[in-house]
Design an enzyme around this catalytic site. Structure first.
Site, PDB file in Angstrom:
ATOM      1  N   GLY A   1     -35.124 -28.329   7.999  1.00 42.88           N
ATOM      2  CA  GLY A   1     -35.287 -29.734   8.337  1.00 42.88           C
ATOM      3  C   GLY A   1     -36.301 -30.436   7.466  1.00 42.88           C
TER       4      GLY A   1
ATOM      5  N   GLU B   1     -46.264 -26.099   2.733  1.00 36.63           N
ATOM      6  CA  GLU B   1     -45.721 -24.827   3.221  1.00 36.63           C
ATOM      7  C   GLU B   1     -46.747 -23.747   2.937  1.00 36.63           C
ATOM      8  OE1 GLU B   1     -44.221 -21.897   4.870  1.00 36.63           O
ATOM      9  OE2 GLU B   1     -43.011 -23.709   5.038  1.00 36.63           O
TER      10      GLU B   1
ATOM     11  N   THR C   1     -37.346 -20.145   8.310  1.00 40.41           N
ATOM     12  CA  THR C   1     -36.831 -18.957   8.985  1.00 40.41           C
ATOM     13  C   THR C   1     -35.475 -18.558   8.446  1.00 40.41           C
ATOM     14  OG1 THR C   1     -38.055 -19.418  11.030  1.00 40.41           O
ATOM     15  CG2 THR C   1     -36.100 -18.026  11.209  1.00 40.41           C
TER      16      THR C   1
ATOM     17  N   TYR D   1     -35.483 -23.270  -3.892  1.00 44.01           N
ATOM     18  CA  TYR D   1     -35.995 -24.329  -3.022  1.00 44.01           C
ATOM     19  C   TYR D   1     -37.181 -25.040  -3.647  1.00 44.01           C
ATOM     20  CZ  TYR D   1     -33.183 -23.783   1.188  1.00 44.01           C
ATOM     21  OH  TYR D   1     -32.148 -23.808   2.091  1.00 44.01           O
TER      22      TYR D   1
ATOM     23  N   ARG E   1     -31.572  -8.136  31.004  1.00 39.78           N
ATOM     24  CA  ARG E   1     -31.957  -8.206  32.414  1.00 39.78           C
ATOM     25  C   ARG E   1     -30.910  -8.862  33.305  1.00 39.78           C
ATOM     26  NH1 ARG E   1     -36.776 -12.793  32.123  1.00 39.78           N
ATOM     27  NH2 ARG E   1     -35.468 -14.541  31.441  1.00 39.78           N
TER      28      ARG E   1
ATOM     29  N   HIS F   1       1.329 -18.715   8.042  1.00 39.30           N
ATOM     30  CA  HIS F   1       1.842 -17.442   8.541  1.00 39.30           C
ATOM     31  C   HIS F   1       1.920 -16.408   7.420  1.00 39.30           C
ATOM     32  CE1 HIS F   1       4.116 -14.893  11.259  1.00 39.30           C
ATOM     33  NE2 HIS F   1       4.960 -14.634  10.262  1.00 39.30           N
TER      34      HIS F   1
END
Length: 525
Positions: free
Chosen positions: A60, A79, A96, A154, A260, A498
């Protein structure tokens, strides 16, 4: 409604942007009035160092920076690291997704599926093929080279070529228009000012407070383990837990999945959840344990771990991975200095990604909307277009497609059967379970499930859920049609390809059952 999603969070998110009571109509109107002309950097250059200062170089933040700069804004991005690596940061430029998320995970998914391909070769006439031995170290070396390449892309191409100043530093607020910048290399701190500040720091894995939790790893550390665990326990019921359970099973580890609850993937379509459970139980080596919650982790003398659940049952393993949710990575941001409102560890925003402080915005996982990389990209792009590009572009979180990269994959877009019945009342449900040609020929007991949800009144297709090989690739195309408002008739009028499994999407003619007034009906009178 609940929308299924992939990025890195264990539970699904609401699909409507959160509207902050503290953000007034005047604030929203000021955003819209700013769209009457293209942004000029000189508007604020005398008063502030930058027009936009971004904290966080993930999906983002990078997108917002690049688009804002393209609109003429003076932009800097902070960063903490420009190259990936281990503790304490793990993530680096790219966020991430690039460093410890989508990209390296998908590489592991590819690696994990080769044994399954080889097992079916004999049915096609190939003799003598074996799975061989997986070399964890070689894979990690190649993975690290790829992530390093992407870090460079980046920093030096995506951002610098767009005119964005990239600063390797940690940022924390000191006010609504100022940020303390601690340089990573030297530790020195300076202050920068900006007319607008964007927080795009992402999320961080959550681990519960139980005895021995310090011995557990998360989706960060697994990408840097020196040795492949022979025995692994994965804890969680979201897509991250299921993906890593599938990955490690495919790579040859003995995997136990503990959750759980009664059934994993809460918030996804129930048929997809059940189908994946059956496929895992029948076609993988994963030991799936529902209603199981570890209460203690002990490290034994030989270095192995002993996991003890709520009933006292014990399992030995070499590594335990927790994927039980994520929290916003707001620690150290000093949000209180600017009066930014938070809820738990997340930052609520309005439909323009604006916080309760008019000059401060937030996008991506830290906002607790939909934790997916493409969603963060959309949020950052629309923010930049609105604030700097002369446009009025609120976020749009409806009909977001996603994929669970288990084996088989689950691709999904739109409403689940349960949510569609609740929202629309009257729906028609089309579904079919079958063995795909690829698996039928070698007589593998591997099944696919296809499902369409149609609003009865308009005949609009409002949900598509697919569990099969390559479901993500398939559903991306379907998502375009659904986002555009395609009807069941549009699907029926489309000629299938197909032979493919995907042709099932345009050949299901008769509803399997219906809902009327929110109640399931097998047949209509």
């Amino acid at each position: 409604m609940r929308m299924s999603f992939l990025l890195l969070c264990a539970a699904s998110r609401g699909t409507t942007a959160f509207h902050l009571p503290a953000i007034s109509k005047v604030a929203t109107q000021s955003l819209r009035s700013a769209t009457t002309r293209r942004y000029q950097s000189s508007d604020s250059s005398d008063e502030y160092d930058y027009d936009l200062l971004v904290i966080g170089g993930g999906s983002g933040g990078v997108r917002a920076s690049r688009i804002a700069s393209g609109h003429g804004a003076k932009v800097a991005l902070l960063e903490t690291k420009l190259n990936h690596g281990v503790d304490p940061y793990y993530s680096a430029i790219g966020g991430t997704c690039v460093n410890v998320g989508c990209v390296p995970k998908k590489l592991m998914v590819f690696a994990s599926r080769y044994p399954g391909e080889i097992r079916e070769m004999e049915g096609y006439g190939w003799k003598g093929a074996t799975e061989g031995t997986f070399d964890w170290k070689v894979f990690l070396e190649n993975k690290n080279k790829e992530i390093t390449r992407l870090n460079n892309v980046y920093q030096n191409f995506v951002l610098k070529n767009a005119g964005v100043e990239v600063i390797e530093a940690r940022g924390s607020l000191t006010g609504p228009n100022s940020v303390a910048v601690q340089t990573t290399a030297t530790g020195e701190t300076t202050t920068l000012t900006a007319k607008n500040i964007l927080i795009a720091v992402g999320g961080w894995p959550f681990k519960p407070d139980i005895p021995g939790i310090e011995h557990a790893i998360t989706s960060n550390e697994i990408f840097y383990l020196e040795e492949q665990p022979k025995r692994m326990v994965v804890v969680g019921g979201g897509f991250i837990a299921l993906e890593f359970a599938s990955i490690m099973d495919g790579l040859g580890s003995d995997v136990t999945l503990m959750y759980r609850g009664d059934l994993f993937l809460r918030g996804f379509d129930n048929d997809m959840r059940t189908h994946l459970k059956e496929e895992m139980e029948n076609n993988s080596g994963i030991d799936v344990k529902f209603n199981t919650d570890p209460k203690e982790i002990r490290k034994q003398d030989d270095g192995s771990l002993l996991v003890i659940d709520q009933d006292g049952n014990k399992i030995e393993c070499d590594s335990i991975l927790y994927a039980t949710g994520r929290k916003g990575k707001i620690d150290g941001l000093n949000l209180e200095s600017a009066g930014v409102h938070t809820e738990n560890s997340f930052i609520p925003v309005n439909e323009y990604s604006q916080t309760n402080v008019l000059s401060i915005y937030a996008v991506g996982d830290v906002t607790d909307r939909i934790a997916l990389t493409p969603v963060a990209l959309m949020e950052g792009h629309r923010l930049a277009d609105t604030v700097f590009g002369g446009m009025d572009r609120p976020v749009d979180h409806e009909f977001v497609a996603s994929t669970v990269f288990t084996t088989p994959e689950i691709g999904t877009v739109g409403y689940s059967e349960e949510d569609a019945a609740e929202k629309y009342g009257d729906i028609d449900v089309y579904k079919n379970r079958f063995r795909a040609m690829k698996h039928s020929f070698p007589q593998s007991e591997t099944y696919s499930l296809f499902k369409l949800i149609v609003e009865t009144k308009t005949q609009r297709v409002v949900g598509c859920h697919v569990a099969t090989d390559g479901a993500g690739e398939m559903v991306q195309g379907v998502a375009i049609a659904i986002k555009m408002g395609a009807t069941k008739e549009d699907f029926d009028n489309t000629i299938g390809i197909h032979p493919t499994s995907a042709e099932e999407l345009v050949t299901m003619r008769t509803p399997s059952y219906y809902y009327r007034n929110g109640q399931k009906v097998d047949k209509l009178e």
